[in-house]
Write an enzyme that holds these catalytic residues in place. Structure first.
Site, PDB file in Angstrom:
ATOM      1  N   ARG A   1       0.852  -1.195   0.000  1.00 27.58           N
ATOM      2  CA  ARG A   1       0.000   0.000   0.000  1.00 27.58           C
ATOM      3  C   ARG A   1       0.891   1.249   0.000  1.00 27.58           C
ATOM      4  O   ARG A   1       1.666   1.459   0.948  1.00 27.58           O
ATOM      5  CB  ARG A   1      -0.894   0.027   1.240  1.00 27.58           C
ATOM      6  CG  ARG A   1      -1.869  -1.151   1.333  1.00 27.58           C
ATOM      7  CD  ARG A   1      -3.048  -1.013   0.394  1.00 27.58           C
ATOM      8  NE  ARG A   1      -3.883  -2.212   0.362  1.00 27.58           N
ATOM      9  CZ  ARG A   1      -4.892  -2.458   1.179  1.00 27.58           C
ATOM     10  NH1 ARG A   1      -5.200  -1.583   2.124  1.00 27.58           N
ATOM     11  NH2 ARG A   1      -5.586  -3.561   1.062  1.00 27.58           N
TER      12      ARG A   1
ATOM     13  N   GLU B   1       0.725   4.203   0.911  1.00 23.02           N
ATOM     14  CA  GLU B   1       0.114   5.220   1.762  1.00 23.02           C
ATOM     15  C   GLU B   1       1.216   5.964   2.514  1.00 23.02           C
ATOM     16  O   GLU B   1       1.990   5.355   3.247  1.00 23.02           O
ATOM     17  CB  GLU B   1      -0.855   4.579   2.754  1.00 23.02           C
ATOM     18  CG  GLU B   1      -2.065   3.938   2.107  1.00 23.02           C
ATOM     19  CD  GLU B   1      -2.983   3.299   3.143  1.00 23.02           C
ATOM     20  OE1 GLU B   1      -4.030   3.902   3.447  1.00 23.02           O
ATOM     21  OE2 GLU B   1      -2.654   2.211   3.629  1.00 23.02           O
TER      22      GLU B   1
ATOM     23  N   ARG C   1       0.014   2.352  13.102  1.00 28.52           N
ATOM     24  CA  ARG C   1      -0.619   1.124  12.619  1.00 28.52           C
ATOM     25  C   ARG C   1      -0.543   0.934  11.102  1.00 28.52           C
ATOM     26  O   ARG C   1      -1.144   0.017  10.562  1.00 28.52           O
ATOM     27  CB  ARG C   1      -2.086   1.087  13.051  1.00 28.52           C
ATOM     28  CG  ARG C   1      -2.987   2.119  12.389  1.00 28.52           C
ATOM     29  CD  ARG C   1      -4.419   1.924  12.840  1.00 28.52           C
ATOM     30  NE  ARG C   1      -5.356   2.729  12.075  1.00 28.52           N
ATOM     31  CZ  ARG C   1      -6.673   2.672  12.219  1.00 28.52           C
ATOM     32  NH1 ARG C   1      -7.189   1.839  13.111  1.00 28.52           N
ATOM     33  NH2 ARG C   1      -7.468   3.417  11.495  1.00 28.52           N
ATOM     34  N   HIS C   2       0.188   1.796  10.406  1.00 29.33           N
ATOM     35  CA  HIS C   2       0.290   1.678   8.957  1.00 29.33           C
ATOM     36  C   HIS C   2       1.703   1.296   8.529  1.00 29.33           C
ATOM     37  O   HIS C   2       2.695   1.798   9.065  1.00 29.33           O
ATOM     38  CB  HIS C   2      -0.095   2.997   8.266  1.00 29.33           C
ATOM     39  CG  HIS C   2      -1.561   3.265   8.256  1.00 29.33           C
ATOM     40  ND1 HIS C   2      -2.175   4.041   9.214  1.00 29.33           N
ATOM     41  CD2 HIS C   2      -2.546   2.854   7.426  1.00 29.33           C
ATOM     42  CE1 HIS C   2      -3.477   4.104   8.967  1.00 29.33           C
ATOM     43  NE2 HIS C   2      -3.727   3.389   7.881  1.00 29.33           N
TER      44      HIS C   2
ATOM     45  N   GLU D   1      -9.189  -1.266  13.629  1.00 29.16           N
ATOM     46  CA  GLU D   1      -9.576  -2.228  12.592  1.00 29.16           C
ATOM     47  C   GLU D   1      -8.451  -3.204  12.283  1.00 29.16           C
ATOM     48  O   GLU D   1      -7.300  -2.806  12.089  1.00 29.16           O
ATOM     49  CB  GLU D   1      -9.957  -1.459  11.323  1.00 29.16           C
ATOM     50  CG  GLU D   1     -10.280  -2.336  10.123  1.00 29.16           C
ATOM     51  CD  GLU D   1      -9.414  -1.999   8.915  1.00 29.16           C
ATOM     52  OE1 GLU D   1      -9.010  -2.943   8.226  1.00 29.16           O
ATOM     53  OE2 GLU D   1      -9.154  -0.810   8.689  1.00 29.16           O
TER      54      GLU D   1
ATOM     55  N   SER E   1     -11.024  -6.026   7.089  1.00 27.96           N
ATOM     56  CA  SER E   1     -12.019  -5.329   6.278  1.00 27.96           C
ATOM     57  C   SER E   1     -12.588  -6.324   5.278  1.00 27.96           C
ATOM     58  O   SER E   1     -11.835  -7.063   4.638  1.00 27.96           O
ATOM     59  CB  SER E   1     -11.372  -4.151   5.546  1.00 27.96           C
ATOM     60  OG  SER E   1     -12.337  -3.451   4.796  1.00 27.96           O
TER      61      SER E   1
ATOM     62  N   ARG F   1      -1.279  -6.372  12.432  1.00 30.28           N
ATOM     63  CA  ARG F   1      -2.240  -5.659  13.289  1.00 30.28           C
ATOM     64  C   ARG F   1      -2.813  -6.579  14.355  1.00 30.28           C
ATOM     65  O   ARG F   1      -2.990  -6.181  15.503  1.00 30.28           O
ATOM     66  CB  ARG F   1      -3.357  -5.051  12.443  1.00 30.28           C
ATOM     67  CG  ARG F   1      -2.942  -3.794  11.711  1.00 30.28           C
ATOM     68  CD  ARG F   1      -4.141  -2.984  11.267  1.00 30.28           C
ATOM     69  NE  ARG F   1      -3.715  -1.838  10.463  1.00 30.28           N
ATOM     70  CZ  ARG F   1      -4.546  -0.934   9.963  1.00 30.28           C
ATOM     71  NH1 ARG F   1      -5.855  -1.053  10.170  1.00 30.28           N
ATOM     72  NH2 ARG F   1      -4.097   0.070   9.251  1.00 30.28           N
TER      73      ARG F   1
END
Length: 561
Positions: free
Chosen positions: A327, A329, A335-336, A482, A485, A535
């Protein structure tokens, strides 16, 4: 008449008592008899020479005794060993420290370990702590009467640098007083042979004992103990991974994957490994890594989503995968990460997407229960480094709390957070706040948030048939964050094309055309979910930062080691 003779060695080396032996009178150089004073002097010199000779003889005897005492009869029992190039294979019976206790008293063992530290006790004794993974034992080298352990061997062992790798031969000995410096407290190893296999430098970029020390002890030490930052740990990861906490964390991480597979295998899921180089962004949007693929562009898969669905369409109605997810991002949060491990599943259902949601809940309960029962030792070790309340979850999947998104927003409004919109995604702060509200109301750290707004879900998500503003999608939450998903997917090709266009995605573009076409060949209703392995681990254990749950984390600024 004969002339006088000069004094000879025989005549001049006489004491006063021997002035006239056999009638011979000591004479001087001129042939005259020696005076009494000369005779006394002569006797003193003789006595002095005799004492010197005796002293020299005694010194030579003492030197010979010292040399005999310093002969090292243990030279074959210690020292650096030749680099292992698989020259020989003696088939020695090696032991794991995890299997050693006082019950093995008297047994001779051989094992390889890291030298955690050494502690000399005079010239004849040295204690060492030897470590394998999470297990450690105290070793003792003591000079022996048979010469198998010498003073030189003890001195050499005491000089070895911490974190070196050694080969140990010894005998297990039960102890009467608990050993607190090692995990094995009821036994020690009396070492008879010790060989250096790989030497660590004297100065390491960080000390194992500092990295291994519980955070609470460091905080309460008032500066006595060094604090090792997360950045320093990650920069020197191969040393940091040796700590007890990390040894436990990554055994737990491995167990999550094992338990995930175990549960789904028992439900007839088939494991696949889908491509990570793809022709189009799998999730849509800009959070994708573009790479050069020969003379054209390709992308790193943001998830195995499209391929999971195509496998279901291909007749494998229950599929799963464990693999890397990428990802792009630019998020520097706790948490990323830009690369993580995805635990993915997809399955056809008969009547309602909640069938899939319930299997996912059952799978995660199986994971949590497996960790709690089979990995208690590891969890206890981690808690020494990262103290946190035990993770709360129901034992029965049917008891998992399901909160509709709209109802979750209502709970936040009632708690004073009226700025939260019922049609927009929750911020990290609001997720955590809602998690606390759920914990207070239902006494659980694990719950499901169902029916998310359609606008915040991908194009392949099935809208809610009663209110298309929302969708048949869900997130699974741990400690208010989370970890999964998922959703029911659109399985009708025409409707899928319409949805893609609404989201600004061309259904005919390379990489997506094959995906859409697969549904024209007949597709069952299906749903699934994707879980971030790291996670699950960092939230279950309360590690505070997802990077602690990744062996070699990747984020926008970290691309090494």
């Amino acid at each position: 008449m004969s002339s006088p003779q000069p004094p000879t060695e025989a005549t001049t080396n006489l004491s006063i008592k021997d002035e006239k032996p056999d009638g011979v009178i000591p004479l001087d150089a001129e042939g005259k008899p020696l005076s009494k004073s000369a005779l006394k002097k002569l006797a003193k010199e003789k006595e002095k020479a005799e004492k010197a000779a005796k002293r020299k003889e005694e010194e030579e005897r003492a030197k010979a005794a010292r040399e005999a005492a310093n002969v090292d009869h243990a030279t074959e029992n210690y020292g650096p060993q030749q680099m292992n190039q698989s020259q020989t294979r003696p088939n020695l019976n090696y032991t794991w420290l995890a299997n050693i206790s006082a019950a093995n008293d008297g047994e001779d063992i051989i094992f390889r370990a890291r030298l955690e530290n050494t502690r000399a006790q005079g010239a004849k004794m040295c204690f060492v702590v030897l470590r394998q993974g999470m297990d450690s034992v105290q070793g003792l080298l003591a000079v022996s009467a048979d010469g198998k352990v010498s003073k030189q061997m003890v001195k050499w062992a005491a000089s070895l640098s911490s974190e070196s790798i050694v080969l140990v031969h010894g005998r297990v000995a039960k102890v009467t007083e608990e050993i607190k410096s090692a995990t094995i407290g009821d036994a020690e190893i009396h070492i008879s042979k010790l060989y250096l296999l790989s030497e660590a430098p004297e100065k390491l970029p960080m000390l194992y004992e500092d990295a291994n020390r519980p955070a609470k002890v460091v905080e309460e030490s008032e500066g006595k103990f060094a604090t090792v930052s997360l950045a320093t740990r990650l920069d020197n990861r191969t040393i940091d991974l040796r700590t007890l906490a990390n040894q436990a964390i990554f055994r737990i991480s491995s167990a999550v994957g094992m338990l995930f597979r175990e549960y789904l295998f028992n439900l007839d899921f088939v494991e696949f490994h889908t491509p990570k180089l793809i022709a189009a962004a799998s999730e849509g949007g800009a959070n994708v890594f573009k790479v050069t693929y020969f003379n054209r562009d390709a992308f790193l898969a943001q998830s195995p989503q499209l391929y999971k669905q195509m496998l279901v369409v291909g007749g494998f109605e229950r599929v799963m995968e464990i693999g890397p997810v990428f990802r792009a991002e630019n998020s520097q949060t706790h948490r990323h990460m830009t690369e993580f491990t995805g635990l993915d599943m997809e399955m056809a259902f008969n009547e309602h997407y909640h069938e899939v949601m319930e299997i996912l809940a059952g799978m995660l309960i199986h994971v949590f229960q497996g960790l709690r029962t089979k990995f208690k030792k590891e969890i206890d070790i981690v808690r020494q480094q990262f103290p946190i309340e035990e993770f709360k979850f129901p034992n029965n999947p049917k008891d998992v709390v399901v909160v509709k998104f709209k109802d979750g927003v209502k709970m936040l409004h009632e708690a004073g957070h009226t700025e939260v919109s019922p049609t927009e995604d929750l911020s990290t702060e609001m997720e955590r706040t809602l998690g606390k509200l759920v914990l207070e109301k239902y006494d659980t750290d694990f719950y499901i948030l169902d029916k998310f707004p359609s606008s915040v879900r991908p194009f392949y998500t099935m809208p809610d048939p009663e209110d298309p503003t929302y969708s048949n999608s869900y997130d699974f939450m741990m400690r208010g964050e989370e970890i999964l998903s998922g959703a029911q997917r659109v399985h009708d090709a025409n409707f899928l094309s319409e949805q893609m266009k609404k989201f600004g995605v061309d259904p005919e573009q390379p990489g997506l055309g094959d995906y859409v076409q697969s549904f024209r060949n007949g597709a069952p209703p299906h749903a699934g979910g994707g879980i971030g392995l790291e996670r699950v681990v960092f939230l279950f254990l309360g590690l505070g930062n997802i990077r602690r749950a990744s062996a070699f984390p990747r984020d926008p600024i970290r691309l090494r080691p």
